[in-house]
Design an enzyme around this catalytic site. Structure first.
Site, short mmCIF file in Angstrom:
data_model
loop_
_atom_site.label_atom_id
_atom_site.label_comp_id
_atom_site.label_asym_id
_atom_site.label_seq_id
_atom_site.Cartn_x
_atom_site.Cartn_y
_atom_site.Cartn_z
N GLY A 189 -11.00 -2.71 8.74
CA GLY A 189 -10.53 -2.89 10.09
C GLY A 189 -11.61 -3.21 11.37
N GLY A 198 -8.50 -8.23 5.12
CA GLY A 198 -7.60 -7.58 5.82
C GLY A 198 -7.28 -8.07 6.99
CE LYS A 228 -3.77 -2.06 2.74
NZ LYS A 228 -5.02 -2.06 1.86
#
Lengths: 288, 188
Positions: free
Chosen positions: A151, A233, A79
């Protein structure tokens, strides 16, 4: 339309039907590869930790990225901050396979995204709606993912973004040419691109979902909505049994229509990652 | 004739779209039951480590091997598909393969995505050149007896045939090139 990263779009095609997993070290990368990840996303902290710890989140240390590249044979992504062209140049120098210009990191440029067409490495970008997706594609993105809300372990925003994109695609069909042209101007999207999207009723690049996927059932839900693959994630390495959860999500992404199989895959996985309600969040990454 | 396209992971939709343009009947193969309905099989590009695991867990692995031994299942493998057919695979973290085609394949032999490239190739004896793409492609480094090389690029074999098995290190499905599929349907 300007030239896009064709070879990058082709690599995105090879990832379809697969699961791209966030990993923070070489050991996790090996677990992900063995569990059947089609690529790994190398980063220092998974989104749920970025959320919990706060502060500015940046590109990972190249040493960490190199260790992960050495450990696995599948594509490695990493990223960069939105608009941070130099971080992207660094990842290109590391010969990473795909760059994620990501809202999970703290944005670096308040005005512009990276001009992705000038890079030899393909980019994937997040989107919450059709217009955002088309602007990123016009800038050169070779792949799109829904943003969801990273998240959180809460799939609701990923579902929202997928459904919004699909309904916006559908609404193009009934538009008059003049309305379409006006919309292209208003949304800063090339009319030619908009016309081709209207006709094909899909984005011109591979479209994955991301942000809040935590269980095999979450992955299958989004595949049933029309996603072409899944980013996970925090959902894997924040669960109590990462290898098993990873394997189950890989199988669920492939056999997403087979409810009996999904029942088996969902059984005995231990605790999923702890989730968050969207209303309680201090930072909404999707707005970046 | 019904052609099966292994639809576990990878660019199976691109293969399906080429076959549809040729008006071929297709079945997406995800289970042993799906496989029973097909006369031929295409193993698409994708990640060979992923497809290898899914072939095993789905129960397709044994069924494919059995039918190939009985000579009732011609297979065309592209990139990851070729790797899965190969007898030997070299390179880091190589997956288990079906070991049906007598070649040695080096995975990701050109390097990472920055070394991916488009190229024109020419089938042996043909005058027309074909557009194909090499995406994190493998190289065929050794060839067994009875394996015929149908095309080379940069001195390396890129398309090989052994009996009913056809393997390509490249992708003709992403460039919309139907000739290799035609070859598979007509001559294999």
């Amino acid at each position: 339309m300007k030239k896009r990263n064709i070879l990058g779009e082709d690599l995105a095609r090879m990832l379809k039907g697969g699961v791209i997993m966030d990993v923070v070290n070489a050991k996790q990368a090996v677990i992900a590869e063995k569990a059947g990840a089609c690529a790994v996303m190398a980063l220092e902290r998974v989104p749920s930790d970025i959320r919990a710890q706060g502060g500015v989140a940046r590109m990972s240390d190249p040493q960490l990225i190199r260790e992960i590249q050495r450990a696995v044979s599948i594509p490695v992504m990493a990223k960069v901050r939105i608009g941070h062209e130099t971080e992207a140049r660094i990842l290109e120098a590391l010969e990473i396979d795909f760059i994620d210009e990501s809202e999970v990191l703290t944005p670096a440029d308040p005005f512009d995204h990276i001009d992705k067409k000038v890079f030899k490495i393909p980019f994937v970008c997040g989107a919450t709606n059709l217009w955002e997706a088309l602007r990123r594609i016009d800038e050169g993105a070779a792949m799109i993912r829904t943003k969801g809300e990273a998240g959180t372990g809460n799939v609701v925003e990923a579902v929202r973004h997928m459904k919004v994109i699909l309904s916006e695609l559908k609404s193009l069909r009934s538009m008059t040419p003049s309305k379409l042209a006006a919309l292209a101007r208003e949304q800063r999207v090339p009319l030619l691109l908009l016309k081709s999207v209207r006709e094909k009723q899909r984005l011109p690049v591979v479209t994955f979902v991301a942000g809040g996927i935590a269980t095999p059932a979450d992955a299958a839900l989004l595949m049933n909505l029309g996603a072409e693959g899944v980013f996970v994630g925090s959902g894997i390495f924040k669960s109590s049994n990462p290898a098993k959860v990873a394997r189950a999500i890989v199988e669920a992404t492939v056999h997403f229509k087979d409810a009996k199989m999904l029942a088996k895959l969902s059984t005995g996985l231990g605790n999923a990652m702890p989730g968050l309600e969207i209303e309680t969040l201090q930072t909404r990454m999707q707005g970046r | 004739m019904t052609v099966g396209v292994l639809a576990l992971q990878g660019d199976f939709a691109e293969h399906i779209s080429i076959l549809r343009s040729m008006r071929i009947r297709i079945v997406e193969v995800r289970t042993p039951l799906d496989l029973e309905a097909v006369d031929r099989l295409i193993i698409p590009g994708g990640e060979s480590t992923v497809i290898s695991g899914l072939l095993q867990s789905s129960g397709l692995w044994q069924k494919i091997c059995t039918r190939v031994r009985k000579k009732t299942l011609p297979i065309f493998g592209t990139c990851a598909g070729l790797i899965l057919l190969a007898k030997h695979v070299t390179g880091k973290n190589a997956p288990q393969t079906l070991q049906l085609l007598d070649v040695t394949v080096d995975r990701n032999a050109y390097g990472s995505q920055i070394q991916s490239f488009d190229r024109k190739i020419r089938l042996k004896g043909a005058s027309k050149s074909l557009d194909v793409a090499f995406i994190r492609a493998p190289k065929i480094t050794e060839i067994g007896k009875g394996v015929e090389v149908l095309a080379t690029s940069g001195g390396n074999p890129v398309l090989v045939r052994q009996g009913q098995l056809l393997g390509a290190t490249f992708h003709s499905e992403v460039t919309g090139t139907p000739e290799i599929h035609k070859l598979f349907l007509d001559a294999v």
